[in-house]
Design a protein around this motif. Sequence first.
Motif, PDB file in Angstrom:
ATOM      1  N   GLN A 145       0.733  -1.115   0.164  1.00 21.66           N
ATOM      2  CA  GLN A 145      -0.033   0.071   0.173  1.00 21.66           C
ATOM      3  C   GLN A 145       0.864   1.404   0.023  1.00 21.66           C
ATOM      4  O   GLN A 145       1.510   1.226   0.627  1.00 21.66           O
ATOM      5  CB  GLN A 145      -1.184  -0.273   1.467  1.00 21.66           C
ATOM      6  CG  GLN A 145      -1.938   1.192   1.195  1.00 21.66           C
ATOM      7  CD  GLN A 145      -2.608   1.174   2.470  1.00 21.66           C
ATOM      8  OE1 GLN A 145      -2.662  -0.047   2.935  1.00 21.66           O
ATOM      9  NE2 GLN A 145      -3.427   2.424   2.817  1.00 21.66           N
ATOM     10  N   LEU A 146       0.732   2.156  -1.198  1.00 23.87           N
ATOM     11  CA  LEU A 146       1.483   2.821  -1.270  1.00 23.87           C
ATOM     12  C   LEU A 146       1.537   4.497  -0.358  1.00 23.87           C
ATOM     13  O   LEU A 146      -0.512   4.334  -0.416  1.00 23.87           O
ATOM     14  CB  LEU A 146       1.612   3.514  -2.568  1.00 23.87           C
ATOM     15  CG  LEU A 146       2.355   2.240  -3.332  1.00 23.87           C
ATOM     16  CD1 LEU A 146       3.116   3.236  -4.741  1.00 23.87           C
ATOM     17  CD2 LEU A 146       3.870   1.579  -2.666  1.00 23.87           C
ATOM     18  N   PRO A 147       1.698   5.659   0.158  1.00 25.93           N
ATOM     19  CA  PRO A 147       1.525   6.033   0.809  1.00 25.93           C
ATOM     20  C   PRO A 147       0.602   7.449   0.203  1.00 25.93           C
ATOM     21  O   PRO A 147       1.284   7.109  -1.305  1.00 25.93           O
ATOM     22  CB  PRO A 147       2.516   7.106   1.071  1.00 25.93           C
ATOM     23  CG  PRO A 147       3.579   6.338   0.721  1.00 25.93           C
ATOM     24  CD  PRO A 147       3.627   5.732   0.069  1.00 25.93           C
ATOM     25  N   GLU A 148      -0.588   8.129   0.337  1.00 28.23           N
ATOM     26  CA  GLU A 148      -1.310   8.883  -0.562  1.00 28.23           C
ATOM     27  C   GLU A 148      -0.957  10.101  -0.110  1.00 28.23           C
ATOM     28  O   GLU A 148      -0.752  10.444   1.341  1.00 28.23           O
ATOM     29  CB  GLU A 148      -2.797   8.751  -0.863  1.00 28.23           C
ATOM     30  CG  GLU A 148      -3.061   7.301  -1.007  1.00 28.23           C
ATOM     31  CD  GLU A 148      -3.014   7.549  -2.945  1.00 28.23           C
ATOM     32  OE1 GLU A 148      -2.804   8.258  -3.485  1.00 28.23           O
ATOM     33  OE2 GLU A 148      -2.745   6.385  -3.261  1.00 28.23           O
ATOM     34  N   GLN A 149      -1.878  11.282  -0.793  1.00 33.65           N
ATOM     35  CA  GLN A 149      -1.343  12.341  -0.101  1.00 33.65           C
ATOM     36  C   GLN A 149      -2.678  13.249  -0.151  1.00 33.65           C
ATOM     37  O   GLN A 149      -3.431  12.669  -1.232  1.00 33.65           O
ATOM     38  CB  GLN A 149      -0.284  13.202  -1.104  1.00 33.65           C
ATOM     39  CG  GLN A 149       0.015  14.972  -0.775  1.00 33.65           C
ATOM     40  CD  GLN A 149       0.607  15.071  -1.522  1.00 33.65           C
ATOM     41  OE1 GLN A 149       1.551  15.935  -1.004  1.00 33.65           O
ATOM     42  NE2 GLN A 149       0.572  15.538  -2.888  1.00 33.65           N
ATOM     43  N   ARG A 150      -3.792  13.859   0.929  1.00 30.24           N
ATOM     44  CA  ARG A 150      -4.861  13.734   0.541  1.00 30.24           C
ATOM     45  C   ARG A 150      -5.042  15.783  -0.383  1.00 30.24           C
ATOM     46  O   ARG A 150      -3.643  16.420  -0.431  1.00 30.24           O
ATOM     47  CB  ARG A 150      -5.042  14.582   1.524  1.00 30.24           C
ATOM     48  CG  ARG A 150      -5.258  13.495   3.217  1.00 30.24           C
ATOM     49  CD  ARG A 150      -6.761  13.892   3.780  1.00 30.24           C
ATOM     50  NE  ARG A 150      -6.623  12.704   4.588  1.00 30.24           N
ATOM     51  CZ  ARG A 150      -6.804  13.011   6.401  1.00 30.24           C
ATOM     52  NH1 ARG A 150      -7.399  14.453   6.995  1.00 30.24           N
ATOM     53  NH2 ARG A 150      -7.386  11.664   7.260  1.00 30.24           N
ATOM     54  N   ALA A 151      -5.984  15.661  -0.585  1.00 22.92           N
ATOM     55  CA  ALA A 151      -6.064  16.962  -1.744  1.00 22.92           C
ATOM     56  C   ALA A 151      -6.145  17.674  -1.421  1.00 22.92           C
ATOM     57  O   ALA A 151      -5.812  19.297  -2.257  1.00 22.92           O
ATOM     58  CB  ALA A 151      -7.852  16.857  -2.608  1.00 22.92           C
ATOM     59  N   ASN A 152      -6.085  18.005   0.026  1.00 21.79           N
ATOM     60  CA  ASN A 152      -6.275  19.623   0.632  1.00 21.79           C
ATOM     61  C   ASN A 152      -4.987  20.645   0.930  1.00 21.79           C
ATOM     62  O   ASN A 152      -4.585  21.258   1.783  1.00 21.79           O
ATOM     63  CB  ASN A 152      -7.379  19.717   1.801  1.00 21.79           C
ATOM     64  CG  ASN A 152      -6.107  18.448   2.614  1.00 21.79           C
ATOM     65  OD1 ASN A 152      -5.347  18.541   3.236  1.00 21.79           O
ATOM     66  ND2 ASN A 152      -7.436  18.672   3.772  1.00 21.79           N
TER      67      ASN A 152
ATOM     68  N   VAL B 152       6.924   5.941   3.672  1.00 17.78           N
ATOM     69  CA  VAL B 152       6.429   5.287   4.136  1.00 17.78           C
ATOM     70  C   VAL B 152       5.312   4.124   3.779  1.00 17.78           C
ATOM     71  O   VAL B 152       3.751   4.710   3.276  1.00 17.78           O
ATOM     72  CB  VAL B 152       5.815   5.678   5.535  1.00 17.78           C
ATOM     73  CG1 VAL B 152       5.389   4.572   6.346  1.00 17.78           C
ATOM     74  CG2 VAL B 152       6.641   6.529   6.132  1.00 17.78           C
ATOM     75  N   VAL B 153       6.181   2.969   3.732  1.00 17.60           N
ATOM     76  CA  VAL B 153       4.670   2.003   2.713  1.00 17.60           C
ATOM     77  C   VAL B 153       4.039   1.587   3.494  1.00 17.60           C
ATOM     78  O   VAL B 153       5.451   0.912   4.798  1.00 17.60           O
ATOM     79  CB  VAL B 153       5.358   0.989   1.420  1.00 17.60           C
ATOM     80  CG1 VAL B 153       5.932   2.269   0.162  1.00 17.60           C
ATOM     81  CG2 VAL B 153       6.318   0.553   1.881  1.00 17.60           C
ATOM     82  N   ARG B 154       3.079   0.490   3.419  1.00 12.40           N
ATOM     83  CA  ARG B 154       2.761  -0.528   4.157  1.00 12.40           C
ATOM     84  C   ARG B 154       2.359  -2.085   3.370  1.00 12.40           C
ATOM     85  O   ARG B 154       1.922  -1.935   2.424  1.00 12.40           O
ATOM     86  CB  ARG B 154       1.293  -0.051   4.829  1.00 12.40           C
ATOM     87  CG  ARG B 154       1.136   0.943   5.863  1.00 12.40           C
ATOM     88  CD  ARG B 154       0.097   1.306   6.361  1.00 12.40           C
ATOM     89  NE  ARG B 154       0.231   2.925   5.791  1.00 12.40           N
ATOM     90  CZ  ARG B 154      -1.041   3.422   5.942  1.00 12.40           C
ATOM     91  NH1 ARG B 154      -2.263   2.712   6.538  1.00 12.40           N
ATOM     92  NH2 ARG B 154      -1.224   4.683   5.051  1.00 12.40           N
ATOM     93  N   LEU B 155       3.218  -2.680   3.914  1.00 13.09           N
ATOM     94  CA  LEU B 155       2.310  -3.946   3.710  1.00 13.09           C
ATOM     95  C   LEU B 155       1.052  -5.035   3.417  1.00 13.09           C
ATOM     96  O   LEU B 155       0.502  -4.749   4.576  1.00 13.09           O
ATOM     97  CB  LEU B 155       3.646  -5.309   4.635  1.00 13.09           C
ATOM     98  CG  LEU B 155       5.832  -4.961   4.189  1.00 13.09           C
ATOM     99  CD1 LEU B 155       6.082  -5.742   5.314  1.00 13.09           C
ATOM    100  CD2 LEU B 155       5.580  -4.861   2.516  1.00 13.09           C
TER     101      LEU B 155
END
Length: 395
Positions: free
Chosen positions: A290-297, A306-309
């Motif tokens: 699961q890759l890190p995401e940025q919120r739209a704001n 930080v990735v998550r397995l």
Amino acid sequence: MTKLAIDGGNPVRTAMLPYARQSIDDDDRRVVGEVLKSNWLTTGPKVKEFEEAVARYTGAAECVAVNTGTAALHAAVWAAGIGPGDEVIVPAISFVASANCVLYVGATPVFADISPDTLNLDPEDVKRKLTSRTKGILAVDFAGHPCDHDALRAIADEHGLIIIADAAHSLGATYKGRKVGTLQEITALSFHPVKHVTTGEGGMVLTDDADIAKRVRSFRHHGIDVDLHARHKTNSWEYDIVDLGFNYRLPDINCALGVSQLVKSDRWLERRRSIVATYHEALYGLPMLQLPEQRANGFSAWHLYVVRLNLEAITTSRSQVFAALRAENIGVNVHYIPIPWMTHYANLGYKRGQWPVAEGEYERVISLPIYPSMTDSDVSDVVTAVKKVLGAYSR
Ligand SMILES: *Cc1c(COP(=O)(O)O)cnc(C)c1O
């Protein structure tokens, strides 16, 4: 399938790639050298110059340099008037300094859970943790991604709380078009070598409140009444200690480095963003990750990647994946072990199992290397190693 280095195969790289690293160039070396030839190694003109440069960069009215990010947090919590009997809400996952600073002033950290997307303080859980003793919120912008600052602000306004923003990860980030450093009453920065801008060791307190700034200036200088000092210029031996402060001063040597580093920080943020884009493109869609995401704001400053397995998609544990990536000479790391799990906190009575998101996500996070001076080939080594290792352990 190529044999994993941990099983005796050839590693993707011959030398270890660190997870973070400072960028120092000839300009940095030159300005530090100039300070060493000057009359002022500490409490000289470079301190003010660095404070003014950060004020210009962030838009904060007052900036006070101190000698670590931890000192900045300590000074901030103290200047906010927090003390024994008070509670401060702190995210369960952060660097330990975010909670230690509350203990330093004799107050009690109350840990709140985090949101699953950004791993930042979950405002809903903050509300659940409020008591009649709550005096403040310690809002950490984890990995460089701004917290939900307006939601926290609304809670603070409703309950008369002060917010201290721990922006050790987020210098240069923006939230709804506003820059980190002006989002809450007090902001603390760190200039440790892994952070965006370094002074070797260093930190800064940012605020628009002149009274808080004055308290921090006194606190970093033993609690000396700075006004009295200025008033009695003729009798220059006179001083008075009005509070118990510390020696938290940042030398001119370090401040000169900070000035020279800050000039480059926007370019470095761009580089971090381009590394993030490369990782995203190369690793998106792998079922094990699961890759890190940025919120739209807002825009993250991407201190960490930080990735998550997805543990159900692999045949092994996080610690084995971690060891296998290290064996490939990729300097992965884990940010962070939940603070209440630390022995000192357990001894204070904090019990595990109260922060389901933080404690669950902790089990599957791994930080991949990210820093401005990584080359494209370094980035590509990380991608190769991640695909190699996860491929070998894919279910
Ligand atoms: C680095 C860091 C600090 C402390 O900074 P130092 O300069 O190392 O004392 C505080 N909070 C967070 C979240 C950090 O990452």
